[in-house]
Write an enzyme that holds these catalytic residues in place. Structure first.
Site, PDB file in Angstrom:
ATOM      1  N   HIS B  43       0.819  -1.207   0.000  1.00 36.58           N
ATOM      2  CA  HIS B  43       0.000   0.000   0.000  1.00 36.58           C
ATOM      3  C   HIS B  43       0.858   1.264   0.000  1.00 36.58           C
ATOM      4  O   HIS B  43       0.553   2.242  -0.668  1.00 36.58           O
ATOM      5  CB  HIS B  43      -0.911  -0.030   1.226  1.00 36.58           C
ATOM      6  CG  HIS B  43      -2.022   0.966   1.174  1.00 36.58           C
ATOM      7  ND1 HIS B  43      -3.220   0.711   0.553  1.00 36.58           N
ATOM      8  CD2 HIS B  43      -2.110   2.222   1.650  1.00 36.58           C
ATOM      9  CE1 HIS B  43      -3.992   1.761   0.658  1.00 36.58           C
ATOM     10  NE2 HIS B  43      -3.347   2.702   1.320  1.00 36.58           N
ATOM     11  N   HIS B  89     -10.668   2.232  -1.202  1.00 39.77           N
ATOM     12  CA  HIS B  89     -10.835   1.813   0.187  1.00 39.77           C
ATOM     13  C   HIS B  89     -11.586   0.487   0.177  1.00 39.77           C
ATOM     14  O   HIS B  89     -12.645   0.339   0.798  1.00 39.77           O
ATOM     15  CB  HIS B  89     -11.546   2.889   1.008  1.00 39.77           C
ATOM     16  CG  HIS B  89     -10.855   3.186   2.295  1.00 39.77           C
ATOM     17  ND1 HIS B  89     -11.487   3.494   3.463  1.00 39.77           N
ATOM     18  CD2 HIS B  89      -9.535   3.190   2.610  1.00 39.77           C
ATOM     19  CE1 HIS B  89     -10.604   3.694   4.420  1.00 39.77           C
ATOM     20  NE2 HIS B  89      -9.407   3.510   3.933  1.00 39.77           N
TER      21      HIS B  89
END
Lengths: 225, 726
Positions: B43, B89
């Protein structure tokens, strides 16, 4: 030039839109912060929409305790016009300047979109019985009042706007949020305080789909609702 | 003593742990291991995608800031910049859809206002499992409610988006959110920790234990029972973020801020490290000074918390008193928690002890970069044609319009405040792109987001080109020219070579399309490991483009009876059924071959439609994509009270003609008088096909030979398509 004050709470988010619309119809505007304790002499106080204090507890419930609200009440008693839009309407209900209460929309969902409303009061020459296109955007716009209260609103001609269709027909099919008697806006007995869920400031530009909101704001230049 | 097992439980591989030992020349302590684990997570480090992302074009005449900052920025004229980015998300939203989606919106908004830009519009791109799947209803309502909750409270209009349903997302939904803000071109703030000795401030909400290891979780695949990871999902407070927005913009105006960055994924750790890295400096932070909302939090927890609504700032010491003045006014927490150093290290103090001392570059440039092996995805042979025309084509048209991927999205977008700020010139559903008014002297902006992921799955390289082409075509249909774009690359597990191949192919296809369609990518996000119980999602390289409006804008809807209906672009090929909605609905197949897109033809089409609009030759334009001509036509007719009569069609197979998805086509309507001039322009100047299908009729019917559909029937099916879900 008529002078309008816009009350800003933490979480207000239609303050800029109101300012733009009021300037456009010919008001001079100034913002006041919720912690201010005085509002100078003016012709109109606007409590704009948004999520004051995040709508926590209940829409408008915390804003009620802000110092500015007792000053707004004092102005209303003295005859200054007060306009509460959406969250501003909810705040006016919470502080008791208008009768009734708000609960969540019957659908339990936030709803945003075009809306037709009918001016249903006999007092204003400019708007009388006009059908207006004024958008709504709210999650808690379901106006509640008991039967006696409703009768008093009706008897005193305090129901200013009702949700309707384009032809002006008021029915359960044209009620977007479940409000009693399709009520979209009410005024105080002395007609100085008006609360409404639809957003007139969003209907002041044909490019945005309607200019009818400008008529509503302009009626305050003549002190009429 | 930290062991390899500790490292593995932090998501680090054995070789990565060895690498850390070598870089440090010692074993890290637990806090340091935590810092490494988040900074080296997929990430934060983009370790799998980094070498391929560099292939994307990132420069152009309007680009002010490209990838690498919190968001990208383009020049919109009049001294103003549009600052925007899209982010995913996905994992949090699957576990806790309402808060997951809400905090996604909060995060992307902070990315934008941390640059000094007030957010003025948002989009979203959502993928759910099939409508019938047991979790879909819960997930859709949670995600839509969460986006509404956060965006509405912030007073930022959500002006558009896209939603699709497919079984490949049954176990891993996608929630991608985009925000655009505006500021002056010479007042863009950056995340730099400049000036040794300058104080570092923390502002916003207190830090709690929520979201610890969120970035690591976003770098793993899902398995059954992962809903138990709920404690790693952050909880959003849009009210506090609204205050943070106002306070940050107010403080920016005082000139006190030297550098600012939001605490998003990996919280205080990544914001400190990235700010120090950009400036080539070090940072020293005192954990005891960090405002907290839980007791007895350790340095490890404070560093890795992903509590929302927080910012890190480097402040001009001479104006430091402004911080307290502004943040006290907005009733937000603030504290001086550290100082910029020349050590090149991240030094963290806790109760007077140094509990973390790591070289910044070990966490950033020394992070692993992988050139993972790839190999082409081996597709099985599938059904690629539809045997027969539906027995009742009229009824099929009605049902098709009501199918989940084609029906109206009003049930979703009416929950979003799309009008606040009173600048939304084209609202959701009104045109192919949303249009936002900016300011006098600056261009109004058109925004669109797209990703036909089934097409990308069938052929990642071509499918990515389709993605860019469709998105920029949407801009062209309202007369906008791309200024820049942001991407959000959602893929499965990249340790599988086939998934890695999808990623590489898609990036290369996207790069080529962006180059030819003159749309540089100024920022974006990569989300990998979108898989559940070993099922990978369709590769979904979401793409959102921002365009500058030309003088005139038009609607997608037909305007008056008598107007001619024309299809321009590439000539319709009824064999183009690969990855089409029709083939899917009829045969539950995606076919074997995706129609190739000719990017120079696409470019000509987009230039052509803009010229047609500017020359006032056409009344409406609508992209012809999912569901083909039939769907585009119905969409052009709905809400108008008009119908159409398609008299010029002589195809043996009406169904494939109506539903095939030949790329690079736009359905326009023009006044009869404009027919000749338009035809010459389309065919001769731009070398495109001009198919005259029929005309707009006053009676609200869809007429094609013997087939006649009451528009009202189709419109009802279309309007109620999601009613069972929302």
């Amino acid at each position: 030039m008529k002078n309008a004050k816009i009350v800003v709470f933490p979480g207000s988010n239609c303050d800029t839109d109101c300012e733009r619309a009021l300037l456009q119809v010919g008001f001079k505007t100034e913002r006041v912060w919720h912690r201010d304790s005085t509002i100078e002499k003016c012709d109109l106080i606007v409590i704009p929409g948004g999520f004051s204090f995040g709508d926590y507890l209940r829409a408008g419930a915390i804003a009620k305790a802000s110092p500015i609200m007792s000053e707004v009440a004092r102005h209303a008693e003295r005859g200054t016009s007060v306009l509460g839009i959406c969250n501003g309407f909810q705040i006016l209900l919470e502080v008791g300047l208008l009768p009734g209460a708000m609960t969540r929309n019957a659908s339990l969902q936030f709803i945003c979109g075009e809306q037709w409303i009918r001016h249903d009061s006999n007092s204003s020459l400019a708007l009388k019985k006009k059908v207006l296109k004024v958008p709504i955007a709210h999650g808690e716009g379901n106006f509640r009042i008991d039967d006696d209260g409703l009768r008093r609103l009706q008897d005193h001609d305090q129901i200013v706007f009702r949700y309707c269709n384009q032809e002006g027909v008021v029915s359960s099919a044209t009620n977007p949020n479940g409000s009693v008697d399709n009520i979209a806006g009410v005024c105080s007995k002395n007609r100085r305080v008006l609360g409404m869920m639809p957003h007139p400031e969003r209907a002041c530009d044909p490019k945005l789909g309607s200019n009818d909101g400008a008529d509503i704001l302009r009626s305050f230049l003549n002190n009429r609702v | 003593m930290i062991t390899i097992e500790d490292a593995k439980s932090h998501g680090l591989s054995e070789s990565e742990f060895q690498n850390i030992l070598e870089i440090l020349g010692r074993s890290p302590n637990l806090t340091e291991l935590g810092v490494f684990s988040v900074m080296w997570s997929e990430h934060c480090s983009y370790k799998t995608s980094r070498i391929h992302l560099s292939k994307l074009p990132t420069t152009g005449p309007h680009v002010l800031i490209g990838p690498g900052e919190n968001a990208g920025a383009v020049d919109i004229g009049g001294g103003k910049a549009a600052v925007f980015k899209m982010e995913s998300h996905n994992h949090p939203s699957f576990i806790e859809p309402f808060q997951g989606a809400a905090t996604g919106v909060g995060g992307i908004m902070r990315d934008v206002f941390t640059m000094g830009a007030r957010p003025i519009a948002s989009l979203n791109s959502l993928r759910f499992g099939e409508k019938e799947h047991k979790k879909t209803k819960h997930l859709v309502n949670g995600v839509v409610g969460g986006i509404a909750h956060y965006g509405n409270c912030m007073g930022v209009p959500t002006v558009g988006g896209e939603v699709y349903f497919d079984p490949s997302y049954n176990g891993n939904i996608l929630v991608n959110v985009f925000t655009l803000g505006m500021c002056k071109t010479d007042e863009i703030f950056k995340g730099v920790a400049e000036g040794v000795g300058n104080p570092v401030y923390y502002v916003g909400s207190g830090t709690g234990r929520d979201g610890i290891h969120g970035a690591t979780m976003a770098s793993e695949t899902f398995e059954e029972g992962d809903e138990e990871k709920r404690p790693t999902v952050q909880v959003g407070d849009p009210f506090r973020e609204k205050l943070l927005l106002e306070a940050c913009l107010e403080l920016m105006a005082t000139g006190a801020i030297i550098g600012i960055q939001d605490m998003g994924a990996a919280g205080l750790t990544s914001s400190s490290v990235e700010m120090a890295d950009r400036a080539g400096n070090g940072l020293k932070i005192d954990i005891d000074a960090v405002p907290k909302r839980e007791e007895r939090m350790t340095a490890y927890e404070v560093l890795l918390s992903e509590s929302q609504e927080r910012m890190l700032m480097v402040i001009d010491p001479e104006k430091a008193s402004e911080v307290g003045r502004v943040f006290d006014k907005w009733e937000l927490e603030w504290a001086r928690i550290g100082v910029v150093t020349d050590s090149g290290h991240l030094e963290v103090m806790e109760k007077g002890e140094l509990v973390c001392n790591l070289p910044i570059d070990a966490l950033t440039s020394a992070a692993p970069k992988y050139d993972r092996p790839s190999k082409p995805f081996n597709h099985p042979q599938r059904v690629e044609s539809v045997k027969n025309v539906p027995t009742d084509l009229a009824q099929f048209l009605v049902d098709f319009m009501g199918s989940p991927n084609l029906c109206s999205r009003k049930n979703i977008y009416s929950q979003f405040d799309f009008m606040v700020r009173t600048n939304t010139l084209k609202t959701p559903g009104a045109a192919d792109a949303a249009i936002i008014r900016t300011e006098v002297g600056s261009s109004d902006l058109a925004l669109a987001v797209d990703c036909p992921s089934r097409k990308v799955y069938l052929d990642p390289r071509e499918g990515a080109k389709h993605t860019v082409a469709e998105c920029t075509r949407n801009l062209a249909c309202v007369n906008a020219k791309p200024l820049g774009a942001t991407d959000c690359l959602n893929f499965g597990d990249p340790t599988k070579p086939e998934i890695m191949w999808q990623l590489i192919e898609a990036i290369e296809g996207m790069a080529e399309a962006c180059r030819i369609l003159e749309t540089p990518i100024v920022g974006g996000n990569v989300s990998l490991y979108n898989a559940s119980d070993d099922v990978d999602i369709y590769p979904t390289p979401g793409f959102a483009a921002v365009g500058a409006m030309g003088g005139r804008s038009i609607s997608m809807h037909v305007q008056q009876a008598g107007d001619e209906i024309i299809l321009i672009g590439r000539e319709t090929n009824t064999d183009d059924l690969g990855a089409s909605e029709y083939l899917w609905v009829r045969e539950k197949s995606i076919g074997n071959r995706l129609p190739k897109i000719d990017l120079s033809e696409e470019k000509r089409l987009q230039d052509c439609v803009r010229e047609l609009i500017d020359e006032e030759l056409i009344e409406s334009a609508h992209d012809c994509s999912e569901g083909g001509i039939a769907v585009a036509l119905f969409e052009k007719l709905f809400t108008t009270g008009l119908g159409c009569s398609l008299s010029n069609i002589s195809e043996p197979r009406l169904d494939t003609f109506l539903f095939c998805e030949t790329p690079s086509r736009i359905l326009i309507s023009i006044p009869h008088e404009a027919l000749v001039e338009t035809k010459i322009l389309v065919q001769e100047k731009y070398g495109l096909s001009f198919e005259h299908l029929g005309c707009v009729s006053p009676s609200p019917k869809f007429k094609l030979g013997d087939v006649c559909v009451e528009i009202a029937r189709a419109e009802k099916a279309w309007r109620d398509g999601l009613a069972a879900l929302i």
